[in-house]
Structures are given as C-alpha cells and as structure tokens.
Design an enzyme around this catalytic site. Sequence first.
Site, PDB file in Angstrom:
ATOM      1  N   HIS A 127       0.812  -1.212   0.000  1.00  0.00           N
ATOM      2  CA  HIS A 127       0.000   0.000   0.000  1.00  0.00           C
ATOM      3  C   HIS A 127       0.850   1.268   0.000  1.00  0.00           C
ATOM      4  O   HIS A 127       0.368   2.332  -0.380  1.00  0.00           O
ATOM      5  CB  HIS A 127      -0.948  -0.011   1.193  1.00  0.00           C
ATOM      6  CG  HIS A 127      -2.118  -0.918   0.996  1.00  0.00           C
ATOM      7  ND1 HIS A 127      -3.369  -0.637   1.495  1.00  0.00           N
ATOM      8  CD2 HIS A 127      -2.242  -2.101   0.337  1.00  0.00           C
ATOM      9  CE1 HIS A 127      -4.207  -1.609   1.163  1.00  0.00           C
ATOM     10  NE2 HIS A 127      -3.533  -2.515   0.458  1.00  0.00           N
ATOM     11  N   HIS A 289      -1.981 -12.167  -2.231  1.00  0.00           N
ATOM     12  CA  HIS A 289      -3.102 -12.791  -1.532  1.00  0.00           C
ATOM     13  C   HIS A 289      -2.810 -14.230  -1.113  1.00  0.00           C
ATOM     14  O   HIS A 289      -3.663 -14.886  -0.531  1.00  0.00           O
ATOM     15  CB  HIS A 289      -4.353 -12.727  -2.405  1.00  0.00           C
ATOM     16  CG  HIS A 289      -4.895 -11.343  -2.537  1.00  0.00           C
ATOM     17  ND1 HIS A 289      -6.053 -11.044  -3.232  1.00  0.00           N
ATOM     18  CD2 HIS A 289      -4.443 -10.160  -2.050  1.00  0.00           C
ATOM     19  CE1 HIS A 289      -6.273  -9.745  -3.176  1.00  0.00           C
ATOM     20  NE2 HIS A 289      -5.303  -9.189  -2.469  1.00  0.00           N
TER      21      HIS A 289
END
Length: 756
Positions: A127, A289
Amino acid sequence: MKGKTVNKQTLAALVSALLVFNPAVADEQESAQMTKPKGAAATGTAKAFQPKSKQFWWPDQLDLSPLRDHDSRSNPYGESFDYAKAFNSLDLDQVKADIDQLLTQSQDWWPADYGNYGPFFIRMTWHSAGTYRTLDGRGGAGGGQQRFEPLNSWPDNASLDKARRLLWPVKQKYGEALSWSDLIVLAGNVALENMGFKTFGFAGGRNDDWEPDMVYWGPEVEMLASDREDRDGKLQRPLGATHMGLIYVNPEGPKGVPDPLGSAKNIRTAFSRMAMNDEETLALIAGGHTFGKMHGAHKPKDCLGAEPAAAGIEAQGLGWHNKCGKGHSEDTITSGLEGAWTQAPTKWTSLYLSNLLTYDWQQTRSPAGAIQWIPTDESVHKAVPDAHVKGKFHAPVMTTADLALKYDPEYRKIAERFLADPEEYRLAFAKAWYKLTHRDMGPARNFLGKEVPQGNFIWQDPIDDKTQSRLSAGDIKQLKKAISKSGLSVAERVRLAWASAASYRQSDMRGGANGARIALAPQKDWTVNNPAETAKVLKTLEAIRADFNKGAGKRQVSLADLIVLAGASALEQAAKQAGFEVAVPFTPGRGDATQAQTDENSFSLLELHADGFRNYFDVNHSYKSPTEMLVDKADQLDLTVPEMTVLVGGLRALDANYQGAKHGVLTQRPGTLNNDFFVNLLDMSTLWQKSDVDGIYQGLDRSSGKPKWTATSVDLIFGSNSELRAVAEVYAFDTSKQKFVDDFVAAWVKVMNLDR
C-alpha cells in the site's frame, strides 16, 4: 466593571481573555470545533482563530504552494545530509535480521495473525508503493508518504498505523541511516523471505519526506466515494484508483456491485496506470493474496473510532480504535471483508491459484456485511486455521476482485499457466514485486545496497554507459565553435535543449536530457516538440558530433551532451547580444540511449500536453487550466516561484515558444537574453483585453488603441497574480538586468541537470 455598561466589543474581549487564561475552556472549545463526522470534508464552518488562505476567499486564485512544499528547512537533518552515504554505512544483513526477529514477536497491544506479522508488513509495503501512477509519476514508496495525511488515514490503509509502530524499534535503532521509506519496503521483502519466498532484490536510497505531498487524489469529498469516470466509464486522468481512499479497486466489485468481469476491467485500468501488464497484475494479486487474511469481524460503523487524522490527541497518531470484543485478534476490523485466501497463510504456495481455479464460488457476506465468496464445496469449509483461536477453522474466501482473475479470459490463461509452472509463477511475482516497490526510484544509479540485482530493466530507462562523454575544456570550446557556425538559430537551439531536459519529472525521476531520447520515438514525435524542427536541428547536431568523434579518439561526445551544450552556447550568444558576458556552466558525462532501451508505451506517458515555458497548451488532453499546468510542470521540474518566473520571462525573450508563436514575446529584440518581458508586461501604457481567439489576449496602446502585443494567460498571470507580480517586479527593475541574466542561467542549468 461594576456600575459600567459593557458593550459588545468589551464583552467579546472578555470572552477572548477567558479563553486565553483558561486552557480547559479553550481546549474544550477547540475540540468541539474540530469534531466532525468520520471522513467528512470541511463543512464551511471556520475554525476559531484559523487564518484563511486566499483560495478560501477567491478559489480561482492560482495556488503556488506546490512550488514551496518540501522546503529543506522542514528537514531536521539539514540540507547537507547525505542519505546515500548514511545508508551505505548500514550492515544490511543485521537490519534484515532485526526485522525478521520482530516478525514473530507478537505484541499484546496488537497480536500477530498466525503468530507472524509478515502478511501485515506485506500489506503495508504494497500500500506504500501501490499509490504510484504512471500518468504523472506521483505516489509510490519514496518519501514514506504513508506516514502522513491523507494516506495514513485512507480507509484502505486501516490498521497500517500499527504496522509502522511495530517497526519503530528498528527505525529507532538505525536512525537517519535507514529512512522510513526504505524500511517500509525492506520490511515487506523480509516478510516474504521469512515465509519461504525468494525475492528478486532490494534497493535502498529513498529519502524521507517531512510533510504530505500535495497530490490530486480525486474529485470526491468523501472517503470511498467514486465520481471519477466519464459517461463511457473511462477513469479520469491522472488517477489510478477507482475510489477515493482505495489503493486500486473496490474488492467487492465496481461501486460495490459483485460483478467479476466488471471488476476485471477496473483492475486492468488501475494496474496499467501503475505500469503493470496483465501478467504482472495477476502475479502481484495472486502472490500478495497468498499471505495473510482480511479482517471484518464486526461492522465498522458499530465498532471503529476515527482514523488517525481525526482521532484525539491522546491517541498519539493511532486511529481506528476498536471498541468491540478484544479490539484486535479475532475481533479485528479493517476492510470489512473477513477470512484468508489459502490454507497456509504464512507460507509461499500456489494455493491461491489452486483454490481460485479449482472451486466454484458462492456469494456470501462477512460478519461486517461485506460481499465475499466461499467455495460451494463444503468439504473445504474447515480447511483454513483461525488466525488466533486454536482449533477453529474456516472456509477459504475470495473477493469479487479475486474472481475477476478467474472469469476474465486473459487473466485466467495466465493463472492456469502459473499454476502449472510454480517456478515461472514465483519468478513472475518476484520481478513484479521488485518493480512495484522500486518503480518510482528512477534510473538504476539511484539504487543502493548489496541486494540490487545485476543489470537494468527496461522500466528503469537504461542508458548505455559506454556513450558517456569524456570531454576536455578544449573539446567543449571546439564544439561550441562548431555549433555557432552551424547556422542554427538561438531559438532553435534553446527549444531543442529545453525539450530534451524539460521532459524530466521529479515525481518518479524519469525523463530529462540524459539519454538524448528527444532523438528517439516517441519523444521525437511529440507535438509539443515540433517534430519537423526537432528533426532538422538534430540532423545538424548529429553531423557536428560525427565530425568531432571521427578525430577525437576516446574523447567522444554524446548526443545528449551536445544538445545541452548547444543550449548553453545559445544562451551565451543571446546574453552577449544583450550586452552581457556569460559563461554557462556545462558538465559533460551524459550518455545516449538506444531505441531498444526505450519502452515507447511507457515513455508516451511522459508526453507534455501543456508546457507554459514554451507557451504550449493542448486543451483536449490537459486536465487543468494553462496556468495550473504551468505550476504543475514547474513543480515536476523542482522549481521555486522565482525560478519559474525568470525562466518564463527569459524563454519568451529568447523567442522559444512552441512553433515560434509570438504570444508573450514582449520584446523588440527576440533572441536576446533580456528582461523586456517583465518591463513590458508591467508597463501601464499597455491595456490588456481578451481577443476573439479563446485563450489569447491583446495588449493595446492605452492612448492610441493600437495593438502592441499578444499573450496567453500563462504570460499575463505574472502581472495578475499578486505573488507572481511581486517577483516579476524584481526582474523589471532598471537595476536588475544583470540579476535577471544570472538567475535565468542558474535556473536553466538546474533544469539541464535535473536527471543527473
């Protein structure tokens, strides 16, 4: 006061005095005034004693603050601090060992999922780097902007305040030798390695910022809102994310609609604007993920407090206080989605791809009410261990955005290939992760440390080192003489040198004169560069270069250096014609890139659709006004307000406008380096008015009404805007002629050297 009438003014003074001398009352009032709904925009109510900017009263006033941010005085280390030297003094192995040890030291105040902070740190790193966008080069890991508003309080960054606090002991230990921006990226790499993944490399060298970047993140005034697409669904330039406060896309689907194919479209747009192709996109999503889980144990509105920027002072920069259950662990809330993608969330596996492609998925909702998906096969509903409760198991989950990779035909082909070849998948993720976390660092020379991989990637805009010039003072003098006899005008030389150097943008350190890509596609064909003239001037310079190199032995001149030298010689000639002797500083050493070293699609994103320095503006592709685009370009060139001002005035006098247009050339001596632009702009004998041509203004003799000049808004802003006029006046002084020349040359040389 007894027996005296108290008027309103006196009463107001008394109230003010009470506030001054009663801190409790003052703090209570301040707190009440600062309180507003979570994520709300300003309500229009003025905070007591808060000064208002001129944009508050006059929103259309040109904002020059981008040219004043990141002042060196904000840096506690001072201007002389050499971060590269400090970083190179680190024992990188020991730093990594310290981070690795921290990963499994779970803290009671924020326990680690599965006993390992690795997935948490990967999300933090992702992020931080993932805000990068190709269209203007802004965002990215550099500067450590995740520490500051608004990024530290974006909904998508919920709980990452804790990740950075967990890293504080490492930062505290190594201090100025390890920037936050480097540490945040390095922590993600160490986390991957801790969980069995072999990374491609790591480079340090990111300097920290000390204040938030002034970045346009979107038009919305509420977090998670999305009002950035046109009627055809095309995302507004230069944005990359689909919602305010999200890094990429809404994981529940476009605007919350569970449509995997629609989500695939959004993913492709968002990741392409981050410089990722389909293969890199799938590798990043699947690889990322593979680790960790999502958190949505309860409804955020019922449990979570304010984000860091809106939290109370006692929170000390932390936000999202969770009042439900333990407030962490199995009660953690971030996105509102809940669950892990794989059965082994702290190990590198291909389980994400296997789960995605093997199972059919049925829609469900998290405890927080968010749309997500679980397998229809109930045999795997107890396959995923709980992150905190021993003996408890769950089904693997996918988001709508995950399912996009299954239902989009192109993404699915890649997913199937990666599942069949785990090593190809690993390498693809390793390279994509390296690119993600280093994309905004510019060329390879900025990469520091023992873990920098060998060779250059095309996205680093490589330049052939063998072509770097090695010139003596005599060589430079000889080349200048050849250029002056070539027949090229001052304006032609200035325009080419400016076009070459002004492609630079400090946001991601791309572009610039080094590499001479002005001679290569796509840059040579950009409209702003006037391709026909560029080709003509380059042909002449190439002939000079070939003639010189033929007899110079090892002392060869690169085209990149020759272009800059041509500009320098033009300035010296123009200054001499204005009555000034100037030696324009020139330092050789630039190299030339080849067409094979130039990614045309990537470089096309650097194309200037507005360059106020050349009085060029493409109304069909610019997303701001001409004057705003001038400030934006000046910001990308790392210019101050005076530097921007003197460059515009000087370039007008040098007749350097796009295609030789005369707008703003407020001089009877074009091609000479003089301050006439400022003198004539501020001359009260001229009356300015709009012409019949949109964006063009006409300067009339105030007495006779006869036309004298034409100009654009970019020219007239230096007489209209009070701050710019103040600087323009300095350069219009009778006593400032030498100062103007000196300041122009200094600013010019700065631009020529930005990429070095």
